[in-house]
Design a protein around this motif. Structure first.
Motif, PDB file in Angstrom:
ATOM      1  N   HIS A 112       0.837  -1.209   0.000  1.00 35.43           N
ATOM      2  CA  HIS A 112       0.000   0.000   0.000  1.00 35.43           C
ATOM      3  C   HIS A 112       0.864   1.248   0.000  1.00 35.43           C
ATOM      4  O   HIS A 112       0.606   2.200  -0.739  1.00 35.43           O
ATOM      5  CB  HIS A 112      -0.922   0.011   1.232  1.00 35.43           C
ATOM      6  CG  HIS A 112      -2.040  -0.992   1.153  1.00 35.43           C
ATOM      7  ND1 HIS A 112      -2.715  -1.429   2.273  1.00 35.43           N
ATOM      8  CD2 HIS A 112      -2.594  -1.651   0.113  1.00 35.43           C
ATOM      9  CE1 HIS A 112      -3.664  -2.301   1.912  1.00 35.43           C
ATOM     10  NE2 HIS A 112      -3.591  -2.453   0.598  1.00 35.43           N
ATOM     11  N   LEU A 129      -6.173   1.372  -3.048  1.00 35.18           N
ATOM     12  CA  LEU A 129      -4.767   0.992  -3.223  1.00 35.18           C
ATOM     13  C   LEU A 129      -4.671  -0.426  -3.782  1.00 35.18           C
ATOM     14  O   LEU A 129      -3.848  -0.709  -4.649  1.00 35.18           O
ATOM     15  CB  LEU A 129      -4.025   1.086  -1.886  1.00 35.18           C
ATOM     16  CG  LEU A 129      -3.971   2.483  -1.272  1.00 35.18           C
ATOM     17  CD1 LEU A 129      -3.406   2.421   0.142  1.00 35.18           C
ATOM     18  CD2 LEU A 129      -3.140   3.425  -2.129  1.00 35.18           C
ATOM     19  N   GLY A 130      -5.534  -1.289  -3.276  1.00 32.09           N
ATOM     20  CA  GLY A 130      -5.452  -2.701  -3.627  1.00 32.09           C
ATOM     21  C   GLY A 130      -5.652  -2.975  -5.101  1.00 32.09           C
ATOM     22  O   GLY A 130      -5.079  -3.919  -5.651  1.00 32.09           O
ATOM     23  N   ASN A 180      -8.118  -2.167   1.353  1.00 31.40           N
ATOM     24  CA  ASN A 180      -8.183  -0.799   0.867  1.00 31.40           C
ATOM     25  C   ASN A 180      -8.329  -0.873  -0.650  1.00 31.40           C
ATOM     26  O   ASN A 180      -7.364  -1.083  -1.383  1.00 31.40           O
ATOM     27  CB  ASN A 180      -6.900  -0.049   1.255  1.00 31.40           C
ATOM     28  CG  ASN A 180      -6.961   1.417   0.834  1.00 31.40           C
ATOM     29  OD1 ASN A 180      -7.589   1.748  -0.181  1.00 31.40           O
ATOM     30  ND2 ASN A 180      -6.323   2.274   1.610  1.00 31.40           N
TER      31      ASN A 180
END
Lengths: 659, 267
Positions: free
Chosen positions: A441, A501-502, A498
C-alpha cells in the motif's frame, strides 16, 4: 521398463526421430543446429560427454552451467560434449512406441553411447526427468546394475550438494564449480580407457572418488538408527571420509561462455548472460546459493567488458544480463553499467541486472541500465514482510530504503515495481506476512505522490520457503502448505481491504504443495530415492511444471515407501532437527563450518543479524580456510575498454536521444 | 549523454531510407521452425551482421522486418519473403550475403532486390508446393488427385487457435499433378532439395498450386482432402516444400515477386 533395443554405437538417430517430429509440440526444440552449437567428430575424442539439463529445452538451453561446461569440454582436443534436455511426454510416448532412444540435440547420438552423462540439477524437481532420460537411453536406473558399457552418470549443480535422494541413480555427484573438475574427470576416464579399463567400472569409480570434489555414493554405507535417523555414514575402501566442494578462483581466466548458444526456439531467457561475480556473502539465511558458492569472486571490469563484447558479437542478442546472486553488489558496478551503456549507445542493446538489492541499488544505476533499451519494471526482493522476520532471515533491507528507492524510480518515469517475498519462514506468524500488504500500500501511495499519476503498479510475488541443506535453516521445520495457503489468503484480504490501493496491486503466488515435495527432495536421505522411483513409475514427469505435478501421487508414494521404514513425508519436512542429528549431507563439505551454521541458526531464532564479510571483519564461516580460497573483489585496477560496436559507427550517429 | 525523461520518446530512431525484399529458404531440420522462430533468427542475424536496420520508435524498439505469409511449422520452403527497412542504402546482393552468413545453416538467403512498385503482398496470391508422400504409389496419388479435381468443392476441417474452421480445399486448388516417376521405372526416391536422405522406398511426389485464401490452404489440408475424397492415407508423414510464391498468370504459373517481368518456370 528397460529398453532392450539400444546398442552402444554412435550413429545419429535423427532419421528415426524425424518422422515423429511433425506429431509433437514445438518440434524445433529437438533438432539442434543452434548458432554456436558444436558438433565434433565422434572418433576424434577419447572421452565423450553428454550434458543434460533435466528440464524442457526452453528452460535448459539458457542454463549457464551447461553452456560453460559444453565449451570447456569441446575446447579439449581429446574430448567432446553434446547437449540434451528433457523430452516432453508427447515425444516420450512416440519414442517408446517407435523405439527411438534418448538422444543429444547436437549429433542426435544415443545417450547410451557416451562415456559420461553429466546432469545439472538447479532444482530437485528435475529428479524424475533424470529417470526418464536414463530409461529412454537404456541405461539401468540403478547405478549398481550398470556395467562397463554404460555411461558414468554424474550429477552436478546446486542440488548435488545433497545428492542422497538420487544416490541410487547416479554414479558420481560433483560438489561446487565445474570448470576445473570436469577436466580432471575427463583425464581419469581417458586414462582408464587407454589402459584397457583395468578393474572395470568399480575401479573407474574408485579413481573418480579419489578426485577432489567427486562424491561416489556407492562407496558410502548408510546405517539407520531405530528412531529413523541416520546412525552412521561409513566410507568403504579408499573413499575419503568427507568430500569438499570445488572452487574456481580468478574468474577472468575462465571467460565462459565465449560464444553463447543462440536458440532457434523461444526460451525463458532471450539474452546473452555474463556472470560478473560468483558467490555471495550477504548471508541471507534461507539462501542455499549464497551459502554454497562462497567466497565472493568478482570478474574484473575489463573481463566483464570483454565477455559482453564477445557475447553480443557472437550471438546478436539485444539484451545482456549481468548475472550474479546480487549484481548491484559488484564493487565496480557503476563503472560497468556506465561503460557498457556508453559503448552500446544507439544500438538498442539493453542491460539487465536480474538480482538487485534495494540497499545496493540507486537510480543512476537504473538509468544506465535502461539507457539504450527497454525500461521494464523494477524488481526487488525484501523476502520478508516484517522488520522482525527480515532480521530472522538476515535480509536487512529497511522499508524506508524501499520506499525511498521506489519513490525516486516512479519520479524518473518507471510505472511498475515488483516485490518478491517468501512465506513459511522459520518463526513466521500471520502478522509477519500481513505486513506485506501495508508495504505494498505504501509503495502505491509513494508512487502516486512521486509520479503524480494514479496508474502506478505494484506486483507482489510470493513463494513458499523450502529449507535447504548447507544453510542455517537446514535444521528448521518447514511450514505445511496448509499454513502457507491460509496466511496468503489472509494477505490477499489485507491487500484488498483498501480498494483504492489494492486495485493497483497484483498478487502472485503458487500452490504451496510443490514446496513440500521440494522440501522432501532437498533434505531427504537415500530412502527418498524409493519415493522418486515410485512416482516416476506411476507417471511422474516435469515436477517443476504445475500442469504435470501431482501432489497426490507424491504423498501416496511417500506413504507407501517411507512409512514401512518408520519415517514419513512430515518426518523429512515439517520436523525440526536438533544439533546432534546426523544430517544426510554432513559428509559433504560446502566449506561452511557446521558449528558456525548452528550458531547462525540460533542467531536467527534470536533475531540477531550477521554482517557481510566484504565490508566487515571475517566472522569465521569456515569457507576460505577449508577450501583454500579468499575473497576476490575490486577495485581491479582495470578499465572497460571502449570498443567499436557491431552495427555502430556512422549508422547509429543519429540515434542518441535528446535530454 | 542520452537520458530518457518522462514524456519523451525512448528512442527517436533514424528514418528508413531504403527497403530491400529478399527471398529465403527454410531447409532441412530448420523446417521445424515456426514463423516466430524464423523472425527471431532474422532479428539476431541482422544485429550480428551489422546491417543498418531501421527500428520502430518507442520504449520497445523493434527492427523493421515485414513478413509475408509464412510456411507452416514443419514445412520446408524455397520461397519465403521478407522486407527489411534500412537507415542507409545497401547493395541488395551485399545485404543478402551478409545476412546469409549470419543466419544459421538452413535459413538461406537466395535473392534480394530493392523494393519498388507494388507492395510485396500485392505480388503474391498463390504458392506452388512440392509434397513427398513416402510409401504412396504414384498411381494411388494420381487416382486420388483425379477424384479431388473432379469435385467443385471439398471442405476439410482444421482446428485453429480460434476454433474449428472449415476450409474449401478444392476452391483454392489451382492445379495438382503427380510428378513423373524417375526413368527406368525405379521407385522414386525421396530426396528433398536440401539433400536429406530419403526413406529409400516408394514415394509419390505431388506438385500443387494453391491460391491464397483466408485461412490459407496448407499442404496438410490438401492431404486431408485426398483422404476425404479417396481414402488416401500416407503411412509416413509427408514432407512439404514450398517451391514458389507469386502472382498467378492465366496458365497457372507464378510471377516472381522480386522481378516485375521475370516469370518462374514450372519445374
Amino acid at each position: 521398463m528397460g529398453l532392450p533395443w539400444i546398442s552402444v554405437t554412435a550413429p545419429s538417430v535423427f532419421a528415426d526421430l524425424e518422422p515423429l517430429l511433425p506429431r509433437v509440440a514445438k518440434p524445433v526444440q529437438y533438432v539442434g543446429g543452434e548458432l554456436n552449437a558444436q558438433l565434433k567428430d565422434w572418433e576424434s575424442a577419447a572421452v565423450r560427454w553428454a550434458l543434460m539439463y533435466p528440464d524442457a529445452y526452453e528452460v535448459g538451453l539458457p542454463n549457464q552451467g551447461v553452456m560453460i561446461l559444453y565449451e570447456v569440454l569441446n575446447e579439449r582436443a581429446d574430448a567432446l560434449a553434446e547437449r540434451c534436455y528433457a523430452v516432453w511426454p508427447d515425444l516420450e510416448a512416440l519414442m517408446r512406441e517407435h523405439r527411438v532412444p534418448a538422444f543429444t540435440v547436437d549429433g542426435h547420438r544415443p545417450l547410451g553411447a557416451f562415456d559420461l552423462l553429466g546432469v545439472s540439477f538447479s532444482t530437485e524437481l528435475g529428479y524424475t526427468n533424470l529417470l526418464t532420460a536414463l530409461d529412454l537411453a537404456g541405461i539401468p536406473l540403478h547405478a549398481v546394475d550398470r556395467t562397463d558399457e554404460h555411461p558414468v552418470v554424474v550429477a552436478g549443480g546446486h542440488a548435488a550438494f545433497n545428492p542422497e535422494p538420487i544416490a541410487d541413480f547416479v554414479d558420481v555427484a560433483v560438489l561446487g564449480d565445474g570448470e576445473e573438475v570436469v577436466g580432471e574427470i575427463t583425464d581419469v576416464v581417458r586414462d582408464w580407457k587407454a589402459q584397457g579399463r583395468p578393474g572395470g567400472r568399480a575401479e573407474l569409480l574408485a579413481r573418480l572418488a579419489a578426485t577432489d570434489g567427486c562424491y561416489v555414493p556407492s562407496m558410502y554405507e548408510v546405517e539407520y538408527a531405530p528412531d529413523g535417523g541416520i546412525a552412521a555414514v561409513r566410507p568403504r575402501e579408499s573413499a575419503p571420509a568427507s568430500v569438499t566442494k570445488r572452487t574456481t578462483s580468478d574468474l577472468d581466466s575462465w571467460p565462459y561462455p565465449k560464444a553463447p548458444l543462440v536458440p532457434l526456439a523461444e526460451t525463458v531467457h532471450e539474452r546473452a548472460s555474463v556472470e560478473i561475480f560468483r558467490g555471495c556473502t550477504r548471508g541471507c539465511r534461507f539462501c542455499q546459493a549464497g551459502m554454497i558458492t562462497r567466497p565472493v569472486r568478482e570478474r574484473s571490469l575489463r573481463g566483464v567488458g570483454e565477455m559482453v563484447d564477445a557475447a553480443v558479437r557472437a550471438s546478436g542478442f539485444d539484451e545482456v544480463g549481468l548475472l550474479s546472486l546480487s549484481s548491484a553488489d559488484h564493487s565496480e558496478i557503476a563503472e560497468i553499467t556506465k561503460g557498457l551503456a556508453d559503448r552500446y549507445e544507439g544500438t538498442n542493446t539493453s542491460l539487465s541486472l536480474p538480482s538487485t538489492r534495494v540497499d545496493a541499488f540507486n537510480i543512476d544505476l537504473a538509468n544506465e541500465i535502461s539507457r539504450n533499451g527497454r525500461r521494464s519494471g523494477l524488481t526487488f526482493a525484501p523476502e520478508g514482510g516484517s522488520e522482525r522476520i527480515r532480521r530472522v532471515i538476515n535480509k536487512m533491507v529497511s522499508e524506508e530504503d524501499l520506499i525511498r528507492t521506489v519513490s525516486e524510480a516512479f519520479a524518473q518515469g518507471w510505472r511498475q515495481v515488483k516485490l518478491y517475498f517468501m512465506c513459511g519462514l522459520p518463526t513466521e506468524e500471520d502478522e509477519d506476512v500481513l505486513e506485506i500488504a501495508g508495504m505494498a500500500h505504501r509503495v502505491i501511495q509513494a508512487g502516486r505522490a512521486a509520479s503524480g499519476r494514479n496508474d502506478v503498479r505494484c506486483t507482489i510475488s510470493i513463494g513458499g520457503f523450502v529449507p535447504k541443506p548447507h544453510t542455517p535453516f537446514q535444521w528448521a521445520p518447514q511450514a505445511h502448505p496448509d499454513v502457507v495457503d491460509e496466511r496468503l489468503r489472509k494477505l490477499r484480504e489485507a491487500v484488498n481491504s483498501n480498494r483504492k490501493l489494492g486495485r493497483n496491486i497484483g498478487m502472485r503466488y503458487h500452490d504451496g504443495r510443490p514446496s513440500l515435495i521440494e522440501g522432501l527432495l532437498a533434505r531427504g536421505d537415500r530412502r527418498v530415492g524409493r519415493v522418486i522411483e515410485r512416482v516416476w513409475r506411476e507417471g511422474g514427469r516435469f515436477d517443476g511444471w504445475s500442469e504435470h505435478f501431482s501432489y497426490d501421487r507424491w504423498t501416496a508414494a511417500a506413504q507407501a515407501e517411507l512409512e514401512p521404514l518408520g519415517v514419513s513425508l512430515e518426518w523429512f519436512t515439517t520436523r525440526e532437527r536438533d544439533r546432534d542429528e546426523i544430517l544426510p549431507w554432513d559428509h559433504l563439505d560446502s566449506g561452511l563450518d557446521r558449528d558456525w551454521l548452528w550458531d547462525d541458526w540460533q542467531d536467527a531464532l534470536a533475531g540477531t543479524e550477521q554482517d557481510d564479510c566484504r565490508w566487515t571483519p571475517c566472522f569465521d564461516c569456515g569457507v576460505c580456510p577449508s577450501t583454500g580460497t579468499d575473497i576476490e573483489v575490486g577495485p581491479s585496477g582495470t578499465t572497460l575498454i571502449p570498443l567499436t560496436v557491431v552495427g555502430g559507427g556512422p549508422t547509429s550517429g543519429g540515434a542518441s536521444a535528446g535530454g | 549523454m542520452a537520458r530518457v525523461r518522462p514524456g519523451e520518446a525512448a528512442n527517436p530512431a533514424p528514418p528508413t531510407v531504403q527497403r530491400v525484399r529478399m527471398r529465403f529458404a527454410k531447409r532441412g531440420r530448420l523446417r521445424f521452425l515456426s514463423h516466430r522462430d524464423v523472425a527471431r533468427s532474422f532479428e539476431r542475424a541482422v544485429r550480428r551482421a551489422g546491417v543498418p536496420v531501421a527500428h520502430s520508435h518507442g520504449f520497445s524498439p523493434h527492427p523493421r522486418l515485414s513478413w509475408i505469409g509464412a510456411a507452416p511449422t514443419g514445412s520446408a520452403s524455397e520461397a519465403e519473403y521478407v522486407e527489411i527497412g534500412l537507415t542507409r542504402p545497401m547493395e541488395p546482393a551485399e545485404l543478402a550475403a551478409a545476412l546469409d552468413a549470419a543466419l544459421p545453416a538452413g535459413l538461406d538467403v537466395l535473392d534480394a532486390a530493392v523494393a519498388e512498385g507494388a507492395a510485396l503482398a500485392d505480388r503474391i496470391d498463390a504458392s506452388r508446393w512440392r509434397v513427398e508422400l513416402p510409401g504412396v504409389e504414384p498411381h494411388e496419388l494420381l487416382a486420388a488427385l483425379d477424384a479431388l479435381l473432379a469435385t467443385d468443392s471439398l471442405i476439410v476441417e482444421r482446428v485453429t487457435p480460434s476454433g474449428r474452421r472449415n476450409i474449401d480445399v478444392r476452391a483454392a486448388l489451382v492445379r495438382a499433378e503427380v510428378d513423373p516417376p524417375a526413368p527406368g521405372d525405379a521407385p522414386v526416391e525421396a530426396v528433398p532439395p536440401d539433400g536429406t536422405p530419403g526413406a529409400g522406398r516408394t514415394c509419390a511426389i505431388m506438385t500443387a498450386v494453391v491460391r491464397q485464401t483466408t485461412p490459407a490452404v496448407r499442404p496438410d489440408d490438401v492431404l486431408g482432402a485426398l483422404d476425404v475424397v479417396a481414402g488416401l492415407r500416407p503411412p509416413a508423414p509427408a514432407k512439404a516444400t514450398r517451391m514458389a510464391q507469386g502472382l498467378l498468370d492465366h496458365r497457372g504459373d507464378l510471377a516472381d515477386p522480386l522481378g516485375s517481368d521475370r516469370v518462374t518456370t514450372r519445374n
